[in-house]
Design an enzyme around this catalytic site. Structure first.
Site, PDB file in Angstrom:
ATOM      1  N   ALA A 119       0.795  -1.230   0.000  1.00 44.75           N
ATOM      2  CA  ALA A 119       0.000   0.000   0.000  1.00 44.75           C
ATOM      3  C   ALA A 119       0.824   1.275   0.000  1.00 44.75           C
ATOM      4  CB  ALA A 119      -0.943   0.005   1.197  1.00 44.75           C
ATOM      5  N   ILE A 136       0.635   2.315  -7.007  1.00 33.71           N
ATOM      6  CA  ILE A 136      -0.579   1.580  -7.358  1.00 33.71           C
ATOM      7  C   ILE A 136      -1.412   1.297  -6.113  1.00 33.71           C
ATOM      8  CG2 ILE A 136      -1.505  -0.556  -8.327  1.00 33.71           C
ATOM      9  CD1 ILE A 136      -0.304   1.226 -10.435  1.00 33.71           C
ATOM     10  N   GLY A 137      -0.761   0.805  -5.069  1.00 32.88           N
ATOM     11  CA  GLY A 137      -1.481   0.433  -3.858  1.00 32.88           C
ATOM     12  C   GLY A 137      -2.267   1.575  -3.247  1.00 32.88           C
ATOM     13  N   ARG A 161      -6.909  -0.499 -22.726  1.00 31.15           N
ATOM     14  CA  ARG A 161      -6.007   0.284 -23.574  1.00 31.15           C
ATOM     15  C   ARG A 161      -6.364   0.131 -25.049  1.00 31.15           C
ATOM     16  NH1 ARG A 161      -0.460  -1.279 -20.231  1.00 31.15           N
ATOM     17  NH2 ARG A 161      -0.508   0.531 -18.821  1.00 31.15           N
ATOM     18  N   HIS A 208      -0.030 -10.913 -20.340  1.00 27.72           N
ATOM     19  CA  HIS A 208       0.031  -9.468 -20.098  1.00 27.72           C
ATOM     20  C   HIS A 208       1.487  -9.075 -20.337  1.00 27.72           C
ATOM     21  CE1 HIS A 208      -0.610  -5.522 -18.560  1.00 27.72           C
ATOM     22  NE2 HIS A 208       0.107  -5.697 -17.462  1.00 27.72           N
TER      23      HIS A 208
END
Length: 317
Positions: free
Chosen positions: A9, A13-14, A154, A178
Protein backbone atom coordinates in the site's frame (compact mmCIF):
# COMPACT_ATOMS: atom_id res chain seq x y z
CA UNK A 1 -19.11 -6.19 5.79
CA UNK A 2 -16.64 -5.87 2.92
CA UNK A 3 -13.00 -5.73 3.97
CA UNK A 4 -10.16 -5.31 1.47
CA UNK A 5 -6.46 -5.67 2.21
CA UNK A 6 -3.90 -4.05 -0.08
CA UNK A 7 -0.41 -5.51 0.28
CA UNK A 8 2.10 -3.00 -1.02
CA UNK A 9 0.00 0.00 0.00
CA UNK A 10 2.97 2.37 0.21
CA UNK A 11 3.50 2.12 -3.54
CA UNK A 12 1.87 4.25 -6.21
CA UNK A 13 -0.58 1.58 -7.36
CA UNK A 14 -1.48 0.43 -3.86
CA UNK A 15 -2.31 3.86 -2.43
CA UNK A 16 -4.17 4.95 -5.58
CA UNK A 17 -6.33 1.82 -5.50
CA UNK A 18 -7.05 2.43 -1.81
CA UNK A 19 -8.30 5.95 -2.53
CA UNK A 20 -10.30 4.84 -5.59
CA UNK A 21 -12.09 2.21 -3.52
CA UNK A 22 -12.68 4.52 -0.57
CA UNK A 23 -14.22 7.13 -2.89
CA UNK A 24 -16.81 4.62 -4.13
CA UNK A 25 -18.21 4.38 -0.59
CA UNK A 26 -19.04 0.66 -0.88
CA UNK A 27 -16.06 -0.82 0.99
CA UNK A 28 -16.38 -0.88 4.79
CA UNK A 29 -12.71 -1.33 5.70
CA UNK A 30 -9.43 -1.09 3.80
CA UNK A 31 -6.23 -2.42 5.35
CA UNK A 32 -3.21 -0.69 3.83
CA UNK A 33 -0.47 -3.23 4.46
CA UNK A 34 3.22 -2.37 4.07
CA UNK A 35 6.64 -3.30 5.36
CA UNK A 36 7.44 -1.75 8.78
CA UNK A 37 9.84 0.73 7.14
CA UNK A 38 6.91 2.28 5.23
CA UNK A 39 4.37 2.16 8.06
CA UNK A 40 4.54 5.86 9.00
CA UNK A 41 4.35 6.90 5.36
CA UNK A 42 1.17 4.88 4.91
CA UNK A 43 -0.29 6.51 8.03
CA UNK A 44 0.37 9.87 6.39
CA UNK A 45 -1.36 8.75 3.19
CA UNK A 46 -4.41 7.74 5.23
CA UNK A 47 -4.61 11.10 7.02
CA UNK A 48 -4.46 12.83 3.63
CA UNK A 49 -7.18 10.55 2.25
CA UNK A 50 -9.47 11.19 5.22
CA UNK A 51 -9.31 14.92 4.52
CA UNK A 52 -10.37 14.32 0.92
CA UNK A 53 -13.12 11.84 1.84
CA UNK A 54 -14.57 14.27 4.38
CA UNK A 55 -15.27 16.71 1.55
CA UNK A 56 -17.58 14.09 0.00
CA UNK A 57 -19.09 12.92 3.32
CA UNK A 58 -17.66 9.44 2.77
CA UNK A 59 -17.06 7.25 5.79
CA UNK A 60 -14.62 4.42 5.03
CA UNK A 61 -12.32 2.87 7.62
CA UNK A 62 -8.66 2.94 6.53
CA UNK A 63 -5.95 1.30 8.60
CA UNK A 64 -2.17 1.14 8.17
CA UNK A 65 -0.69 -2.21 9.15
CA UNK A 66 2.45 -4.31 9.02
CA UNK A 67 0.87 -7.15 11.00
CA UNK A 68 -0.26 -10.20 9.02
CA UNK A 69 -2.97 -10.85 11.62
CA UNK A 70 -4.85 -7.83 10.22
CA UNK A 71 -5.55 -9.82 7.04
CA UNK A 72 -8.18 -11.78 8.97
CA UNK A 73 -11.69 -11.36 7.62
CA UNK A 74 -10.60 -9.90 4.28
CA UNK A 75 -12.93 -10.59 1.35
CA UNK A 76 -10.22 -9.73 -1.15
CA UNK A 77 -6.46 -9.43 -0.71
CA UNK A 78 -4.63 -7.45 -3.37
CA UNK A 79 -0.90 -8.03 -3.91
CA UNK A 80 0.77 -5.07 -5.59
CA UNK A 81 4.21 -5.38 -3.96
CA UNK A 82 7.28 -5.98 -6.07
CA UNK A 83 10.28 -4.52 -7.82
CA UNK A 84 8.88 -1.77 -10.07
CA UNK A 85 9.23 -2.07 -13.80
CA UNK A 86 11.63 0.45 -15.33
CA UNK A 87 12.00 1.68 -18.89
CA UNK A 88 13.35 -1.04 -21.18
CA UNK A 89 12.54 -3.87 -18.76
CA UNK A 90 10.15 -6.60 -19.78
CA UNK A 91 7.67 -7.82 -17.19
CA UNK A 92 9.47 -11.17 -17.26
CA UNK A 93 12.69 -9.47 -16.05
CA UNK A 94 10.92 -9.03 -12.74
CA UNK A 95 10.09 -12.71 -12.24
CA UNK A 96 12.83 -13.81 -9.83
CA UNK A 97 12.75 -11.00 -7.22
CA UNK A 98 8.99 -10.61 -7.31
CA UNK A 99 8.21 -14.31 -7.02
CA UNK A 100 9.76 -14.41 -3.53
CA UNK A 101 7.53 -11.55 -2.40
CA UNK A 102 4.41 -13.20 -3.84
CA UNK A 103 5.34 -16.52 -2.23
CA UNK A 104 5.75 -14.94 1.21
CA UNK A 105 2.50 -13.02 1.01
CA UNK A 106 0.52 -15.97 -0.39
CA UNK A 107 1.60 -18.15 2.54
CA UNK A 108 0.43 -15.52 5.00
CA UNK A 109 -2.88 -15.01 3.20
CA UNK A 110 -3.54 -18.76 3.38
CA UNK A 111 -2.97 -18.64 7.15
CA UNK A 112 -4.82 -15.43 8.05
CA UNK A 113 -7.45 -15.00 5.29
CA UNK A 114 -8.16 -18.54 4.05
CA UNK A 115 -11.56 -17.63 2.60
CA UNK A 116 -10.42 -14.58 0.65
CA UNK A 117 -9.99 -13.99 -3.07
CA UNK A 118 -6.37 -13.21 -4.01
CA UNK A 119 -5.89 -10.60 -6.73
CA UNK A 120 -2.38 -10.39 -8.18
CA UNK A 121 -0.98 -7.24 -9.78
CA UNK A 122 2.74 -7.93 -9.28
CA UNK A 123 4.53 -8.48 -12.60
CA UNK A 124 4.96 -10.68 -14.54
CA UNK A 125 1.35 -11.14 -13.50
CA UNK A 126 0.58 -14.40 -15.33
CA UNK A 127 3.60 -16.13 -13.80
CA UNK A 128 2.89 -14.62 -10.37
CA UNK A 129 -0.71 -15.85 -10.54
CA UNK A 130 0.53 -19.43 -10.85
CA UNK A 131 3.05 -18.89 -8.03
CA UNK A 132 0.32 -17.50 -5.73
CA UNK A 133 -2.05 -20.33 -6.62
CA UNK A 134 0.43 -23.10 -5.89
CA UNK A 135 1.80 -21.43 -2.75
CA UNK A 136 -1.58 -20.63 -1.19
CA UNK A 137 -3.23 -23.93 -2.04
CA UNK A 138 -6.44 -22.04 -2.85
CA UNK A 139 -8.99 -23.17 -5.40
CA UNK A 140 -7.98 -21.62 -8.72
CA UNK A 141 -11.24 -19.68 -8.88
CA UNK A 142 -10.01 -17.59 -5.94
CA UNK A 143 -6.61 -16.62 -7.37
CA UNK A 144 -6.85 -14.00 -10.11
CA UNK A 145 -4.33 -11.86 -11.99
CA UNK A 146 -5.02 -8.36 -13.33
CA UNK A 147 -3.60 -9.46 -16.67
CA UNK A 148 -5.32 -8.45 -19.88
CA UNK A 149 -8.14 -6.44 -18.32
CA UNK A 150 -5.85 -3.40 -18.48
CA UNK A 151 -4.70 -4.29 -22.01
CA UNK A 152 -8.34 -4.57 -23.12
CA UNK A 153 -9.06 -1.08 -21.77
CA UNK A 154 -6.01 0.28 -23.57
CA UNK A 155 -7.11 -1.31 -26.85
CA UNK A 156 -10.57 0.15 -26.38
CA UNK A 157 -9.02 3.62 -26.06
CA UNK A 158 -6.88 3.21 -29.18
CA UNK A 159 -9.85 2.02 -31.26
CA UNK A 160 -12.06 4.80 -29.92
CA UNK A 161 -9.56 7.39 -31.11
CA UNK A 162 -9.11 5.82 -34.56
CA UNK A 163 -12.82 5.31 -35.27
CA UNK A 164 -13.92 8.52 -33.48
CA UNK A 165 -16.52 6.52 -31.57
CA UNK A 166 -17.51 6.70 -27.91
CA UNK A 167 -15.53 3.97 -26.15
CA UNK A 168 -18.72 2.63 -24.56
CA UNK A 169 -19.77 1.40 -27.99
CA UNK A 170 -16.60 -0.65 -28.43
CA UNK A 171 -16.51 -4.25 -27.25
CA UNK A 172 -13.07 -5.76 -27.58
CA UNK A 173 -10.81 -8.10 -25.69
CA UNK A 174 -7.12 -8.88 -25.30
CA UNK A 175 -6.14 -12.37 -24.12
CA UNK A 176 -2.93 -14.34 -23.56
CA UNK A 177 0.05 -12.87 -21.75
CA UNK A 178 0.03 -9.47 -20.10
CA UNK A 179 3.21 -8.64 -22.00
CA UNK A 180 4.80 -9.07 -25.41
CA UNK A 181 2.66 -12.11 -26.21
CA UNK A 182 -0.72 -10.47 -25.68
CA UNK A 183 -3.36 -11.34 -28.29
CA UNK A 184 -5.88 -8.65 -29.34
CA UNK A 185 -9.05 -10.37 -30.59
CA UNK A 186 -9.74 -7.96 -33.44
CA UNK A 187 -11.61 -10.61 -35.44
CA UNK A 188 -14.47 -10.54 -32.92
CA UNK A 189 -14.27 -6.85 -31.91
CA UNK A 190 -17.50 -4.94 -32.44
CA UNK A 191 -18.61 -1.31 -32.42
CA UNK A 192 -22.25 -0.94 -31.53
CA UNK A 193 -22.69 -4.65 -32.15
CA UNK A 194 -21.22 -4.42 -35.68
CA UNK A 195 -17.98 -6.18 -36.54
CA UNK A 196 -14.96 -3.88 -36.68
CA UNK A 197 -14.12 -4.85 -40.26
CA UNK A 198 -17.52 -3.61 -41.43
CA UNK A 199 -16.58 0.02 -40.79
CA UNK A 200 -15.03 2.03 -43.62
CA UNK A 201 -12.41 3.41 -41.20
CA UNK A 202 -11.05 -0.12 -40.83
CA UNK A 203 -9.45 0.26 -44.28
CA UNK A 204 -7.17 2.95 -42.81
CA UNK A 205 -6.33 0.97 -39.68
CA UNK A 206 -2.68 -0.11 -39.59
CA UNK A 207 -3.21 -3.28 -37.55
CA UNK A 208 0.49 -4.14 -36.98
CA UNK A 209 1.12 -0.57 -35.80
CA UNK A 210 -1.96 -0.70 -33.56
CA UNK A 211 -0.78 -3.93 -31.93
CA UNK A 212 2.74 -2.57 -31.47
CA UNK A 213 1.37 0.60 -29.87
CA UNK A 214 -0.79 -1.51 -27.58
CA UNK A 215 2.13 -3.69 -26.49
CA UNK A 216 4.28 -0.62 -25.80
CA UNK A 217 1.57 1.34 -23.97
CA UNK A 218 3.00 0.69 -20.51
CA UNK A 219 6.60 1.28 -21.53
CA UNK A 220 5.62 4.51 -23.28
CA UNK A 221 4.03 5.85 -20.09
CA UNK A 222 7.00 4.71 -17.98
CA UNK A 223 9.46 6.48 -20.30
CA UNK A 224 7.55 9.76 -19.86
CA UNK A 225 6.50 9.81 -16.21
CA UNK A 226 8.42 6.97 -14.57
CA UNK A 227 5.51 4.65 -13.78
CA UNK A 228 1.99 3.69 -14.77
CA UNK A 229 -0.59 4.78 -12.22
CA UNK A 230 -4.15 5.73 -13.12
CA UNK A 231 -4.83 3.05 -15.75
CA UNK A 232 -3.75 0.05 -13.66
CA UNK A 233 -5.31 1.48 -10.48
CA UNK A 234 -8.72 2.01 -12.02
CA UNK A 235 -8.59 -1.38 -13.77
CA UNK A 236 -7.80 -3.03 -10.42
CA UNK A 237 -10.57 -1.11 -8.66
CA UNK A 238 -12.97 -2.23 -11.38
CA UNK A 239 -12.11 -5.89 -10.71
CA UNK A 240 -12.36 -5.50 -6.93
CA UNK A 241 -15.75 -3.76 -7.08
CA UNK A 242 -17.06 -6.37 -9.53
CA UNK A 243 -16.13 -9.11 -7.07
CA UNK A 244 -17.21 -7.25 -3.93
CA UNK A 245 -20.60 -6.26 -5.39
CA UNK A 246 -21.15 -9.66 -7.06
CA UNK A 247 -22.12 -7.92 -10.32
CA UNK A 248 -21.18 -10.91 -12.54
CA UNK A 249 -19.38 -8.93 -15.25
CA UNK A 250 -17.39 -10.64 -17.99
CA UNK A 251 -13.82 -9.36 -17.70
CA UNK A 252 -10.46 -10.63 -18.94
CA UNK A 253 -8.21 -11.77 -16.11
CA UNK A 254 -5.30 -14.14 -15.67
CA UNK A 255 -6.40 -17.55 -14.41
CA UNK A 256 -4.86 -21.00 -14.23
CA UNK A 257 -5.95 -23.06 -17.24
CA UNK A 258 -6.61 -26.78 -17.25
CA UNK A 259 -7.70 -27.28 -20.85
CA UNK A 260 -10.75 -24.97 -20.83
CA UNK A 261 -9.44 -22.77 -23.66
CA UNK A 262 -8.08 -24.46 -26.79
CA UNK A 263 -6.75 -27.34 -24.66
CA UNK A 264 -4.09 -25.13 -23.02
CA UNK A 265 -3.20 -26.38 -19.54
CA UNK A 266 -0.89 -25.87 -16.55
CA UNK A 267 -0.34 -22.16 -17.17
CA UNK A 268 -2.02 -18.92 -16.12
CA UNK A 269 -3.14 -16.66 -18.97
CA UNK A 270 -5.64 -13.90 -19.60
CA UNK A 271 -9.05 -15.17 -20.74
CA UNK A 272 -12.61 -13.84 -20.34
CA UNK A 273 -14.37 -14.96 -17.16
CA UNK A 274 -17.51 -14.17 -15.21
CA UNK A 275 -16.48 -12.62 -11.90
CA UNK A 276 -18.59 -13.06 -8.77
CA UNK A 277 -18.17 -12.63 -5.00
CA UNK A 278 -16.36 -15.97 -4.80
CA UNK A 279 -13.87 -15.04 -7.54
CA UNK A 280 -14.26 -16.68 -10.93
CA UNK A 281 -17.69 -18.18 -11.58
CA UNK A 282 -16.61 -19.69 -14.87
CA UNK A 283 -14.43 -19.18 -17.95
CA UNK A 284 -16.37 -17.85 -20.93
CA UNK A 285 -16.01 -19.54 -24.35
CA UNK A 286 -14.40 -17.33 -26.98
CA UNK A 287 -13.84 -17.30 -30.71
CA UNK A 288 -10.43 -16.88 -32.33
CA UNK A 289 -9.32 -16.94 -35.93
CA UNK A 290 -6.33 -19.08 -36.93
CA UNK A 291 -3.79 -16.28 -36.48
CA UNK A 292 -5.08 -15.37 -33.03
CA UNK A 293 -5.12 -19.03 -32.01
CA UNK A 294 -1.48 -19.44 -33.05
CA UNK A 295 -0.52 -16.34 -31.06
CA UNK A 296 -2.41 -17.66 -28.04
CA UNK A 297 -0.48 -20.93 -28.20
CA UNK A 298 2.78 -18.93 -28.45
CA UNK A 299 1.79 -17.00 -25.33
CA UNK A 300 1.05 -20.24 -23.49
CA UNK A 301 4.44 -21.72 -24.40
CA UNK A 302 6.32 -18.57 -23.36
CA UNK A 303 4.60 -18.12 -20.00
CA UNK A 304 4.68 -21.84 -19.20
CA UNK A 305 8.43 -22.01 -19.90
CA UNK A 306 9.12 -19.02 -17.64
CA UNK A 307 6.89 -20.41 -14.89
CA UNK A 308 8.57 -23.83 -15.00
CA UNK A 309 12.07 -22.33 -14.91
CA UNK A 310 11.13 -20.05 -12.03
CA UNK A 311 9.53 -22.86 -10.01
CA UNK A 312 12.62 -25.01 -10.53
CA UNK A 313 14.81 -22.18 -9.25
CA UNK A 314 12.59 -21.55 -6.22
CA UNK A 315 12.48 -25.24 -5.33
CA UNK A 316 16.28 -25.34 -5.18
CA UNK A 317 16.43 -22.60 -2.56
Amino acid sequence: MVKITIMGASGTIGKTVAFNLAEKDVIDEIIMFSRPASHERVKGEILDMYDALAAEDIDCELKASSDYADLAGSSIVLITSGVPRKEGMSRLDLAVPNSKIVQEYSKQIAIHAPDSVILIVTNPVDVMTSIALKTSGFDKKRVIGLGNHLDSLRLKTLLSKHFHINSREIHTRVIGEHGDHMVPLLSSTTIGGILLKSFVEYMDLDVPKLVETLKNSGNNIISKKGATEYGPSYAISNLILTIANDTRKILTVSTYLEGEVEGVYDVSLGVPVILCKHGIKRIVPLKMNDEERTEFFDAARTVKKTTYELEKMLNKE
